[in-house]
Design an enzyme around this catalytic site. Structure first.
Site, PDB file in Angstrom:
ATOM      1  N   SER A  67       1.048  -0.954   0.330  1.00  0.00           N
ATOM      2  CA  SER A  67       0.370  -0.318  -0.237  1.00  0.00           C
ATOM      3  C   SER A  67       0.822   1.321  -0.170  1.00  0.00           C
ATOM      4  O   SER A  67       2.305   1.138  -0.029  1.00  0.00           O
ATOM      5  CB  SER A  67      -0.964   0.072   1.518  1.00  0.00           C
ATOM      6  OG  SER A  67      -1.781   1.129   0.996  1.00  0.00           O
ATOM      7  N   ASN A  68       0.298   2.300  -0.109  1.00  0.00           N
ATOM      8  CA  ASN A  68       0.817   3.969   0.023  1.00  0.00           C
ATOM      9  C   ASN A  68       0.112   3.996   1.337  1.00  0.00           C
ATOM     10  O   ASN A  68      -0.254   4.136   1.830  1.00  0.00           O
ATOM     11  CB  ASN A  68       0.676   4.360  -1.109  1.00  0.00           C
ATOM     12  CG  ASN A  68      -0.445   4.719  -1.618  1.00  0.00           C
ATOM     13  OD1 ASN A  68      -0.711   5.897  -0.466  1.00  0.00           O
ATOM     14  ND2 ASN A  68      -0.729   4.360  -1.923  1.00  0.00           N
ATOM     15  N   HIS A  69       1.501   5.171   1.618  1.00  0.00           N
ATOM     16  CA  HIS A  69       0.744   6.529   3.152  1.00  0.00           C
ATOM     17  C   HIS A  69      -1.009   7.636   2.272  1.00  0.00           C
ATOM     18  O   HIS A  69      -0.762   8.458   3.543  1.00  0.00           O
ATOM     19  CB  HIS A  69       2.558   7.322   3.232  1.00  0.00           C
ATOM     20  CG  HIS A  69       3.223   5.955   4.298  1.00  0.00           C
ATOM     21  ND1 HIS A  69       3.092   5.765   5.626  1.00  0.00           N
ATOM     22  CD2 HIS A  69       4.582   6.314   3.049  1.00  0.00           C
ATOM     23  CE1 HIS A  69       4.077   4.943   5.725  1.00  0.00           C
ATOM     24  NE2 HIS A  69       5.062   5.224   4.702  1.00  0.00           N
ATOM     25  N   SER A  70      -0.685   6.946   1.587  1.00  0.00           N
ATOM     26  CA  SER A  70      -1.750   8.521   1.367  1.00  0.00           C
ATOM     27  C   SER A  70      -3.260   8.860   2.397  1.00  0.00           C
ATOM     28  O   SER A  70      -3.893   7.529   3.031  1.00  0.00           O
ATOM     29  CB  SER A  70      -3.385   7.566   0.032  1.00  0.00           C
ATOM     30  OG  SER A  70      -4.239   8.896   0.052  1.00  0.00           O
TER      31      SER A  70
ATOM     32  N   ALA B  19      -5.170   7.421  -4.436  1.00  0.00           N
ATOM     33  CA  ALA B  19      -3.355   6.498  -4.536  1.00  0.00           C
ATOM     34  C   ALA B  19      -3.398   5.554  -5.093  1.00  0.00           C
ATOM     35  O   ALA B  19      -3.453   4.879  -3.954  1.00  0.00           O
ATOM     36  CB  ALA B  19      -2.415   7.000  -3.546  1.00  0.00           C
TER      37      ALA B  19
END
Ligand code: C5P
Length: 222
Positions: free
Chosen positions: A29-32, A95
């Site tokens: 995943s990512n930090h959005s 994102a």
């Protein structure tokens, strides 16, 4: 303009990250944070729009007066967006992870002593913004995307607008010098068919309010 210029209009907003499963207990995943997308959904609802917010996993509260559809993967996000059609306007602020696993392991990957770590084969995720922009008869009248750039901000956003087939791109400078990344504020350049509008540096809530007002103006004019 009337107090609720978007009454009777339908809007779709994507927000947050996506989560791409590796096995039943792990993901990419990512930090959005979902802050900008959730603020846009709230701002559109305040102007009277019937809003569906399709969100990946975030810790934001559900905005008042908005239908929230919670998803994890990009594939689920795309399906939820397609199920929300037809809409007058779609804003893609999520994102979306660029890649997903080529094969999902049905059970937890095990480490065995001495064995090499697994290699994960990735394949591209669907591009939700491009898919909505090419949706033929069910294409929203106005499709809006974001572009986070570190250099040649406007030129890259102009190229991205053409590549994705969307109507508007909100470009922002996320180079370390800009202070945007992880910060409160956003400096937006709105790229449309008519050219570029430079917006003053403002909070993500103010960006959302200005975008919602700009959308109301556009949909009222056409
Ligand atoms: O290609 P890039 O990620 O730079 O494009 C950013 C824009 O495209 C954002 O509006 C984002 O929400 C959207 N996007 C999407 N689906 C993807 C990748 C990006 O909707 N798979």
């Amino acid at each position: 303009l009337p107090h609720q210029p978007l009454l009777g209009r339908r809007a779709l907003v994507t927000s947050g990250p996506t989560r791409e499963a590796i096995d039943p207990v792990r993901y990419i995943s990512n930090h959005s944070s979902g802050r900008q997308g959730h603020a846009i959904a709230a701002a559109l609802a305040r102007l009277g729009a019937d809003v569906t917010l399709v969100s990946g996993p975030v810790s934001q509260l559900d905005p008042a007066g908005v239908r929230v559809v919670k998803v994890e993967s990009a594939d689920q996000m795309l399906s939820a967006c397609q199920a929300a059609l037809p809409v007058d306007v779609a804003i893609c602020a999520a994102a979306v992870a660029d890649w997903k696993l080529a094969r999902l392991a049905g059970s937890k990957l095990k480490k065995s002593p001495g064995a090499p770590p697994p290699s994960l084969e990735l394949v591209p995720n669907p591009d939700i913004l491009a898919t909505l922009s090419a949706a033929g008869n069910s294409r929203p009248r106005l499709v809006v995307g974001f572009a986070a750039e570190t250099e040649e901000v406007v030129a890259n956003a102009v190229a991205k607008r053409a590549r994705k087939g969307c109507d508007w791109i909100l470009a922002n400078d996320v180079s370390p010098a800009s202070g945007t990344f992880g910060g409160e504020n956003n400096t937006i350049h709105l790229v449309t068919a008519d050219g570029v509008e430079d917006w003053p540096t403002q909070s993500k809530d103010a960006v959302a309010a200005r975008l919602a007002a700009r959308i109301a103006q556009h949909l009222t004019a056409i």
